[in-house]
Design a protein around this motif. Structure first.
Motif, mmCIF file in Angstrom:
data_model
loop_
_atom_site.group_PDB
_atom_site.id
_atom_site.type_symbol
_atom_site.label_atom_id
_atom_site.label_comp_id
_atom_site.label_asym_id
_atom_site.label_seq_id
_atom_site.Cartn_x
_atom_site.Cartn_y
_atom_site.Cartn_z
ATOM 1 N N THR A 93 -22.319 25.997 -38.173
ATOM 2 C CA THR A 93 -21.119 26.595 -38.747
ATOM 3 C C THR A 93 -20.799 27.892 -38.015
ATOM 4 O O THR A 93 -21.560 28.326 -37.150
ATOM 5 N N SER A 94 -19.706 28.480 -38.391
ATOM 6 C CA SER A 94 -19.330 29.749 -37.782
ATOM 7 C C SER A 94 -20.402 30.809 -38.035
ATOM 8 O O SER A 94 -20.949 30.906 -39.126
ATOM 9 N N ILE A 95 -20.709 31.589 -37.001
ATOM 10 C CA ILE A 95 -21.701 32.648 -37.153
ATOM 11 C C ILE A 95 -21.051 34.016 -37.327
ATOM 12 O O ILE A 95 -21.731 35.032 -37.394
ATOM 13 N N ASP A 99 -27.198 39.027 -39.298
ATOM 14 C CA ASP A 99 -28.261 39.224 -38.332
ATOM 15 C C ASP A 99 -28.755 37.894 -37.794
ATOM 16 O O ASP A 99 -28.928 36.936 -38.546
ATOM 17 N N MET A 100 -29.000 37.869 -36.510
ATOM 18 C CA MET A 100 -29.602 36.701 -35.867
ATOM 19 C C MET A 100 -30.717 37.210 -34.968
ATOM 20 O O MET A 100 -30.674 38.358 -34.487
ATOM 21 N N GLY A 101 -31.690 36.357 -34.757
ATOM 22 C CA GLY A 101 -32.799 36.818 -33.930
ATOM 23 C C GLY A 101 -33.626 35.692 -33.375
ATOM 24 O O GLY A 101 -33.470 34.524 -33.759
ATOM 25 N N TRP A 102 -34.466 36.055 -32.444
ATOM 26 C CA TRP A 102 -35.438 35.139 -31.859
ATOM 27 C C TRP A 102 -36.841 35.614 -32.235
ATOM 28 O O TRP A 102 -37.145 36.815 -32.134
ATOM 29 N N TYR A 103 -37.648 34.670 -32.649
ATOM 30 C CA TYR A 103 -39.045 34.919 -32.953
ATOM 31 C C TYR A 103 -39.877 33.978 -32.091
ATOM 32 O O TYR A 103 -39.379 32.983 -31.581
ATOM 33 N N ARG A 104 -41.151 34.286 -31.967
ATOM 34 C CA ARG A 104 -42.039 33.381 -31.245
ATOM 35 C C ARG A 104 -43.404 33.337 -31.918
ATOM 36 O O ARG A 104 -43.811 34.288 -32.583
ATOM 37 N N GLN A 105 -44.057 32.218 -31.726
ATOM 38 C CA GLN A 105 -45.390 32.046 -32.286
ATOM 39 C C GLN A 105 -46.273 31.359 -31.263
ATOM 40 O O GLN A 105 -46.010 30.221 -30.871
ATOM 41 N N ILE A 134 -30.070 40.699 -33.109
ATOM 42 C CA ILE A 134 -28.732 41.192 -32.853
ATOM 43 C C ILE A 134 -27.918 41.095 -34.134
ATOM 44 O O ILE A 134 -27.976 40.087 -34.840
ATOM 45 N N SER A 135 -27.177 42.137 -34.434
ATOM 46 C CA SER A 135 -26.342 42.134 -35.629
ATOM 47 C C SER A 135 -24.953 41.599 -35.299
ATOM 48 O O SER A 135 -24.611 41.385 -34.124
ATOM 49 N N LYS A 143 -33.403 32.509 -35.750
ATOM 50 C CA LYS A 143 -33.286 32.800 -37.175
ATOM 51 C C LYS A 143 -31.926 33.423 -37.435
ATOM 52 O O LYS A 143 -31.416 34.197 -36.629
ATOM 53 N N ALA A 144 -31.372 33.071 -38.580
ATOM 54 C CA ALA A 144 -30.101 33.658 -38.993
ATOM 55 C C ALA A 144 -30.197 34.085 -40.449
ATOM 56 O O ALA A 144 -30.842 33.413 -41.251
#
Length: 114
Positions: free
Chosen positions: A25-27, A32-38, A50-51, A95-96
């Protein structure tokens, strides 16, 4: 909101990758959106965020080597990673967060060989 991460792969140390996270959908309204890692045996950690105003933040481990961006018109989040190191090897998740709801993508594997 469904998130589809892509762009991972196997790369040699010093190489680059661009991760993408396409939203269903539209963001525009996503704050807030981001990248995580494991990495194996480790906890999931924030890589970059990033906001909706374009404010960015980076983990010290990737600062100067990575750039997070979002294209609201394409409903896509990006992570450009340069000068990759073996310690960047992990599954990367996008993540959003919208209001009180948090959404995760399915993850994309990044493997950096030495």
């Amino acid at each position: 909101v469904q998130l589809q991460a892509s762009g991972g792969g196997l790369v040699q140390a010093g190489g680059s990758l661009r991760l993408s996270c396409a939203a269903s959908t539209s963001i525009t309204s996503i704050a807030d959106m981001g990248w995580y890692r494991q990495a194996p045996g480790k906890q999931r950690e924030l890589v970059a965020s990033i906001s909706n105003l374009g404010n960015t933040a980076y983990a010290d481990s990737v600062k100067g080597r990575s750039t997070i961006s979002r294209d609201n018109a394409e409903n896509t989040l990006y992570l450009q990673m340069n000068s990759l190191k073996p310690e960047d090897t992990a599954v990367y998740y996008c993540k959003a967060r919208r209001l009180f709801n948090v959404y995760w993508g399915q993850g994309t594997q990044v493997t950096v060989s030495s």
